[in-house]
Design an enzyme around this catalytic site. Structure first.
Site, PDB file in Angstrom:
ATOM      1  N   TRP A 265       0.824  -1.203   0.000  1.00 43.36           N
ATOM      2  CA  TRP A 265       0.000   0.000   0.000  1.00 43.36           C
ATOM      3  C   TRP A 265       0.863   1.261   0.000  1.00 43.36           C
ATOM      4  CZ3 TRP A 265      -1.193   3.334   4.494  1.00 43.36           C
ATOM      5  CH2 TRP A 265      -0.310   3.114   5.562  1.00 43.36           C
TER       6      TRP A 265
ATOM      7  N   GLU B 175       0.489  -2.420  12.256  1.00 45.08           N
ATOM      8  CA  GLU B 175       0.523  -3.884  12.223  1.00 45.08           C
ATOM      9  C   GLU B 175       0.751  -4.511  13.600  1.00 45.08           C
ATOM     10  OE1 GLU B 175       3.475  -4.609   9.288  1.00 45.08           O
ATOM     11  OE2 GLU B 175       2.322  -3.619   7.722  1.00 45.08           O
TER      12      GLU B 175
ATOM     13  N   LYS C  32       2.958   0.410  16.041  1.00 43.72           N
ATOM     14  CA  LYS C  32       4.148   0.235  15.203  1.00 43.72           C
ATOM     15  C   LYS C  32       4.386   1.456  14.323  1.00 43.72           C
ATOM     16  CE  LYS C  32       6.085  -2.713  11.555  1.00 43.72           C
ATOM     17  NZ  LYS C  32       5.859  -3.843  10.642  1.00 43.72           N
ATOM     18  N   GLN C  33       3.320   1.926  13.696  1.00 40.65           N
ATOM     19  CA  GLN C  33       3.430   3.058  12.781  1.00 40.65           C
ATOM     20  C   GLN C  33       2.161   3.887  12.856  1.00 40.65           C
ATOM     21  OE1 GLN C  33       3.745   0.080   9.604  1.00 40.65           O
ATOM     22  NE2 GLN C  33       2.379   1.353   8.394  1.00 40.65           N
TER      23      GLN C  33
END
Length: 783
Positions: free
Chosen positions: A359, A486, A590-591
């Protein structure tokens, strides 16, 4: 991580050579045009970290192992392969191989010229036997001749005579280093190419191979121009995996031997052996007709045009100035001539992530290209359209309608063997739709909208309508999905996913109303379109009223917080040291996920919620992904944390130049490089583009004296020049354009620049980051 600055800080070049970080420099110095990619290996091939020559789309298949079989698991993985290496030119000096590990190195420098699009090398070397030569080489991968790469290699005798032998080669099935322990590194496939043809005559070389499992035919050919003193002799030879031109000459002091090498590539899954041979020979004929000087001139002209419409100028931080141009150059290299192929996460700079596209392409890379090289965006989205049959088949397999685009892929089918962070990340669908809407809004390309855009919007909308459901209150939910973060997998009502799906559904409904004939061709009726609008308007967005923040997903703020105090600095990234089971049930990010939603779906959130949300999730985000820092930089500016945004900008910009994630050896982080542009233009430039509305809310960090950039918008070229207290907007070409400056409308025309004051923004208290996870920018001032 690179612990010292390896590259001289210059505005238009990267210069340096450090053999202790050779694998990383091979990625940094890589050349590509989106179709052909050459890693920045030394000309003679050794020493090397990872040999790499790539053709976009050329891959091999391998079985995906599972401890237990499960319905819907992909059976085969796809891995990019190292195809025929055409950049090797070996040098022997009085029978001694030229090798930087031996003899005495008087000087050595490599320069990536961002304006010329070339990699140059100058070196003075004395062999173990005492003979000194000066070597100069220049390498390019052509933007104008898609199949072509070329090298000019010159040897000069210094201080006395030298007997010189140059071996120019095409080499297939090179031995690759085996890398273990890091799941992000590529699988290494041993000798994936089967020989079909070899040829060598009169300085022309050709090899044709076929992949063993995927059945792709790959051709490479080379031709040469040799100039040297008399007598200079040449001879050719070829075997299955090697074709070689050998040039021998005796140079007196000051004399030079020069070899210009032109290399062409071609591949196909359907074309015959004679057809591929003819194809690479024809491409070679065009290149040799232009000649070396012609290729150089074409390359410079192409890049002059690119920089005129794309350059970003930064006053006050030379390192960021170099980094943003480095990023722009590599993003261009990743997509310029991909032409209905994927843009991989590593571009064509290395085999990391097995060469897959994610993505990242639609949400990080295509926004930059939309406003700088829009033709590349159209081609990337046509590739998605071409892979619709595989996505539709995948949706049927999952019991859904429409198209389920793959989480990771090369040729269009799902290549992820891990369901929670793979197939469950359906938001890739919404990213594709978002890219379609942005491209059409920025270009006004109605033909693309009709022929490609409508179909992509319809098939992605159909997926959301079948994936989600209305509860007994009529609220629409999308359950069991993974958002950008994630570390929170298979959750209900991920806010980013739901808001992006909402936009996707509304865009699809608008598109079929605008193109009724195309809607009929796709069997969309009024009832289906109304269902999309109904789902969008009823979309659930989870919110914690007690905390006053939006939840990343339903129930996220109820989870136990991760114990950051008990996590050592060497235990990051967490996924390599802790089980996913533990990560999935804790508040740790995580992000950027909810933070990214506040950028991509900015109108949904008011200023106060943006500030509160940002502070809450800042304390949980560990940035174990290269995709996080740029997003945090963008929203940090809007939330009143300019100094923190500056730190995140540095982290995104230097991700590869300083190897911050310790894996630049496997290829560059193309999305993070694009994120440098995003942090500057959308962050400090405050650019937002939603529908017909284009707005800017610029605010510079203390270190910047000025920021200027150019955007392509509906056939216009807009120049934005931002100072400490005011911003100036100038239409370089095109019809008048209405924009918004900090909410106020402004019509810009070509008659004169328009300057507006930048309102002051009261700084907010600095948010906390997790222990040991402050922005990775030792040289910047943190607030």
């Amino acid at each position: 991580m690179i612990t010292q600055t390896c590259y001289a800080v210059e505005p238009w070049a990267l210069r340096g050579l450090h053999l202790d970080v050779l694998p990383q420099s091979e990625s940094v110095f890589a050349l590509s045009n989106g179709h052909v990619g050459w890693r920045g290996n030394l000309d003679e091939g050794e020493p090397h970290g990872l040999p790499g020559s790539y053709l976009n789309g050329v891959h091999e298949l391998h079985p995906l192992p599972y401890a237990e079989a499960g319905y819907g698991y992909p059976e085969s993985g796809q891995t990019v392969i190292n195809i025929t290496n055409g950049k090797i030119i070996r040098l022997l000096v009085d029978d001694e191989p030229f090798d930087l590990r031996y003899g005495r190195l008087g000087s050595h420098e490599r320069v990536l010229d961002l304006r010329a699009g070339t990699l140059t090398r100058t070196c003075e070397w004395t062999s173990p036997a005492g003979t000194t030569v000066r070597v100069r080489s220049t390498r390019l991968v052509s933007f104008t001749q898609r199949a072509i790469a070329a090298v000019a290699y010159e040897v000069e005798a210094v201080g006395g005579p030298a007997r010189i032998v140059v071996q120019s080669e095409l080499v297939a099935n090179e031995q690759l280093p085996v890398r273990e322990g890091d799941p992000r590194a590529a699988m290494v496939l041993d000798s994936p190419l089967e020989a079909e043809e070899h040829f060598a005559k009169n300085g022309r070389l050709r090899l044709v191979h076929r992949t063993r499992r995927s059945g792709l035919r790959v051709g490479a050919a080379a031709d040469h121009v040799v100039r040297g003193p008399e007598p200079t002799t040449t001879q050719c030879e070829a075997t299955d995996d090697l074709a070689r031109l050998t040039v021998a000459s005796l140079l007196r002091e000051g004399e030079r031997l020069r070899v210009e090498k032109f290399v062409s590539y071609g591949w196909s899954g359907t074309r015959s052996l004679p057809a591929i041979s003819d194809q690479v020979d024809a491409a070679l004929a065009a290149a040799t007709s232009a000649g070396w000087s012609g290729l150089l001139a074409e390359q410079r002209s192409y890049l002059d045009d690119f920089w005129a419409r794309s350059d970003v100028e930064v006053d006050g931080d030379e390192q960021i100035q170099q980094a943003v141009r480095f990023g722009l150059f590599h993003v261009l290299q990743a997509g310029a001539r991909a032409e209905q192929r994927a843009i991989p996460a590593k571009g064509l700079t290395g085999s990391g992530y097995d060469g897959h596209a994610f993505w990242d392409t639609e949400m990080f890379v295509l926004p930059l290209l939309t406003y700088t090289s829009p033709d590349a965006v159209a081609e990337a989205l046509r590739w998605r359209q071409n892979t619709l049959p595989a996505a539709q088949e995948r949706a049927v397999q999952l019991g859904l309608r429409g198209a389920a685009f793959p989480w990771r892929t090369i040729e269009g089918s799902e290549g992820s063997a891990y369901w929670p962070a793979g197939t469950a990340a359906f938001h890739v669908n919404a990213g594709i739709a978002d890219a379609v809407v942005r491209y059409v809004a920025a270009t006004g390309d109605e033909r693309f909208a009709r022929d490609t855009g409508v179909e992509l919007l319809v098939e992605t909308a159909r997926l959301w309508r079948s994936l989600g459901h209305h509860d007994h209150h009529g609220t629409f939910h999308i359950d069991g999905v993974t958002g950008p973060d994630e570390y929170s997998a298979v959750a209900d009502d991920n806010t980013y996913t739901n808001l992006m799906a909402r936009a996707n559904l509304l865009a699809a409904a608008d598109a079929v109303e605008l193109h009724p004939r195309r809607a009929r061709e796709l069997a969309v009726d009024a009832e289906e379109s109304a269902g999309w609008r109904d789902a969008a308007e009823a979309m659930h967005v989870p919110y914690n009223h007690e905390l006053g923040v939006h939840e990343q997903h339903a129930g996220f703020t109820r989870y136990q917080r991760w114990d950051f105090a008990a996590t050592r600095p060497d235990q990051y990234p967490l996924l390599l040291h802790f089980p996913y089971f533990d990560l999935y049930r804790k508040q740790v990010v995580k992000q950027a996920d909810l933070v990214l939603a506040m950028y991509t779906c900015s109108p949904y959130f008011d200023a106060e919620h943006k500030a509160r949300n940002f502070a809450y999730y800042e304390s949980l985000t560990v940035r174990d992904s290269s995709l996080s820092a740029c997003c945090q930089a963008v929203v940090a500016v809007e939330a009143g944390h300019s100094s923190l945004a500056y730190d995140y900008l540095h982290e995104a910009a230097l991700m590869d130049l300083e190897d911050l994630e310790h894996n630049t050896r496997d290829g560059l982080h193309i999305a993070s490089l694009a994120g440098t542009w995003m942090a500057l233009v959308a962050g400090f430039g405050g650019m937002r583009h939603h529908g017909e509305r284009i707005e800017f809310a610029p605010r510079l960090p203390e270190r910047f004296g000025r920021l200027a950039f150019t955007l392509e918008l509906r056939g216009r070229r807009l120049r934005v020049d931002i100072g400490r207290t005011e911003a100036t907007y100038r239409l370089v070409e095109g019809e008048p354009l209405t924009i918004h400056h900090h909410g106020d409308p402004l019509t810009v025309d070509a008659d004169k620049p328009h300057t507006r004051e930048i309102p002051l923004l009261k700084p907010r208290p600095a948010p906390d980051q997790p222990l040991h996870r402050r922005p990775n920018n030792a040289g910047a001032t943190q607030n």
